[in-house]
Design an enzyme around this catalytic site. Structure first.
Site, PDB file in Angstrom:
ATOM      1  N   HIS A 122       6.586  -7.662  -4.149  1.00 12.13           N
ATOM      2  CA  HIS A 122       6.051  -8.519  -3.077  1.00 12.13           C
ATOM      3  C   HIS A 122       4.683  -9.105  -3.413  1.00 12.13           C
ATOM      4  O   HIS A 122       4.273 -10.102  -2.827  1.00 12.13           O
ATOM      5  CB  HIS A 122       6.028  -7.776  -1.731  1.00 12.13           C
ATOM      6  CG  HIS A 122       4.912  -6.787  -1.559  1.00 12.13           C
ATOM      7  ND1 HIS A 122       5.089  -5.430  -1.691  1.00 12.13           N
ATOM      8  CD2 HIS A 122       3.599  -6.959  -1.246  1.00 12.13           C
ATOM      9  CE1 HIS A 122       3.941  -4.811  -1.461  1.00 12.13           C
ATOM     10  NE2 HIS A 122       3.011  -5.713  -1.201  1.00 12.13           N
TER      11      HIS A 122
ATOM     12  N   ASP B  41      11.076  -3.089  -4.753  1.00 11.28           N
ATOM     13  CA  ASP B  41       9.710  -3.607  -4.640  1.00 11.28           C
ATOM     14  C   ASP B  41       8.888  -3.333  -5.899  1.00 11.28           C
ATOM     15  O   ASP B  41       7.707  -2.984  -5.833  1.00 11.28           O
ATOM     16  CB  ASP B  41       8.990  -3.047  -3.406  1.00 11.28           C
ATOM     17  CG  ASP B  41       7.770  -3.898  -3.019  1.00 11.28           C
ATOM     18  OD1 ASP B  41       7.702  -5.065  -3.464  1.00 11.28           O
ATOM     19  OD2 ASP B  41       6.877  -3.395  -2.309  1.00 11.28           O
TER      20      ASP B  41
ATOM     21  N   GLY C 155      -4.031  -5.547  -0.625  1.00 14.69           N
ATOM     22  CA  GLY C 155      -4.588  -5.765  -1.953  1.00 14.69           C
ATOM     23  C   GLY C 155      -4.368  -4.565  -2.862  1.00 14.69           C
ATOM     24  O   GLY C 155      -4.350  -4.690  -4.082  1.00 14.69           O
ATOM     25  N   ASN C 156      -4.216  -3.362  -2.240  1.00 16.69           N
ATOM     26  CA  ASN C 156      -3.915  -2.159  -3.042  1.00 16.69           C
ATOM     27  C   ASN C 156      -2.479  -2.166  -3.556  1.00 16.69           C
ATOM     28  O   ASN C 156      -2.145  -1.409  -4.473  1.00 16.69           O
ATOM     29  CB  ASN C 156      -4.115  -0.882  -2.219  1.00 16.69           C
ATOM     30  CG  ASN C 156      -5.527  -0.343  -2.256  1.00 16.69           C
ATOM     31  OD1 ASN C 156      -6.196  -0.269  -1.232  1.00 16.69           O
ATOM     32  ND2 ASN C 156      -6.006   0.015  -3.440  1.00 16.69           N
ATOM     33  N   SER C 157      -1.635  -3.007  -2.979  1.00 13.88           N
ATOM     34  CA  SER C 157      -0.226  -3.040  -3.380  1.00 13.88           C
ATOM     35  C   SER C 157      -0.081  -3.237  -4.881  1.00 13.88           C
ATOM     36  O   SER C 157      -0.695  -4.133  -5.460  1.00 13.88           O
ATOM     37  CB  SER C 157       0.503  -4.180  -2.660  1.00 13.88           C
ATOM     38  OG  SER C 157       0.635  -3.905  -1.298  1.00 13.88           O
TER      39      SER C 157
END
Length: 223
Positions: free
Chosen positions: A41, A80, A164-166
Site C-alpha cells: 500500500h 500487503d 509513514g511507518n508502514s
C-alpha cells in the site's frame, strides 16, 4: 544493540501519492545494488489505480537525504508486501547502509522489548520502543485499492506506529528484523496498538515475488 547501526538498513520512501518506509533485505555494495521490502500500500497510487510511477528512496545513512529512483520488482496486494530495487547507485557504495538481519518470527515472545524504526509522518527515520503485546493475532486492514478488507496475521506492539511507518521494521533487542510494520489502530482513544507482518511470512512472500519476477510473471497469490 547500537540502534543507529540497525537504522542503517531502513529507508524512507516517497511516491506520487504518499510516503512510507522500506527495509533493505539484500545489498551488493560493490555494485551499488539494494533490494528493499515495503508494504504494497506504500507503493500503490489510488489516482493511478496501480503502482506509483515515481518511487524515490532516501537512505538513513545518507546525511544529505538525496532522493534515489527505485524500480518496482513485484508485490502481493493480499499480503500487503512488495519489493523495489536500486541499481548502480553510488550512495549505496559510499554510505554505511546495511541489509537487515532477519530473525525467525517464531522466536518472538510475549513482552519482549522491540523497536519500531521508520519514516513516521514523513519526517525522516525515527525510532520508538515498546514490547510485544500479542505474539500472533488477526487484524483487518483495507487493501491498497480499498476494494476489500484484508485479514492479516501479525505481531502487535505498543511501540508507537504512525502514518509513514508502514513498510518499516519491527526489530528485537538484538537488532534483528522480526516484522514489517503495516497497520495502526485508527479508533479514537486507542493508542499502543500497532501491528507488524511476521518476518517468516515476509521471507516467504519475498521469495515468491522474486521467483515470479525471474519468470517474467506477476504474483497472483501466495499460499
Amino acid at each position: 544493540t547500537n540502534v543507529e547501526d540497525v537504522a542503517s538498513c531502513v529507508v524512507s520512501i516517497k511516491t506520487d501519492s504518499g510516503a512510507g518506509t522500506g527495509v533493505i533485505c539484500e545489498l551488493d555494495r560493490s555494485q551499488g545494488d539494494a533490494l528493499i521490502v515495503t508494504n504494497y500500500h506504500v507503493l500503490y497510487s489510488t489516482e493511478q489505480k496501480g503502482i506509483s510511477s515515481t518511487i524515490d528512496v532516501r537512505l538513513f545513512a545518507d546525511a544529505e537525504q538525496t532522493a534515489i529512483a527505485a524500480s518496482y520488482v513485484g508485490g502481493v496486494q493480499s499480503e500487503d508486501l512488495a519489493l523495489i530495487r536500486i541499481e548502480d547507485e553510488p550512495l549505496i557504495i559510499e554510505t554505511a547502509c546495511e541489509a537487515a538481519e532477519f530473525a525467525s518470527s517464531s522466536s518472538v515472545t510475549l513482552g519482549e522489548s522491540v523497536y519500531v524504526i521508520g519514516n513516521a509522518v514523513d519526517e525522516g527515520v525515527s525510532v520508538s520502543e515498546g514490547v510485544v503485546s500479542v505474539v500472533n493475532e488477526l487484524y483487518g486492514v483495507a487493501s491498497a485499492d480499498e476494494s476489500t478488507t484484508l485479514i492479516m496475521n501479525g505481531i502487535r506492539t505498543d511501540a508507537a506506529v504512525n502514518h509513514g511507518n508502514s513498510g518499516g521494521g519491527l526489530f528485537n533487542a538484538m537488532g534483528e528484523l522480526i516484522g514489517i510494520t503495516s497497520a495502526v489502530s485508527e479508533e479514537e482513544g486507542v493508542v499502543g496498538f500497532g501491528c507488524a507482518i511476521p518476518s517468516d511470512r515476509v521471507v516467504a512472500v519475498m521469495q515468491s515475488i522474486l521467483y515470479h519476477a525471474s519468470q517474467g510473471s506477476s504474483v497472483k497469490c501466495v499460499t
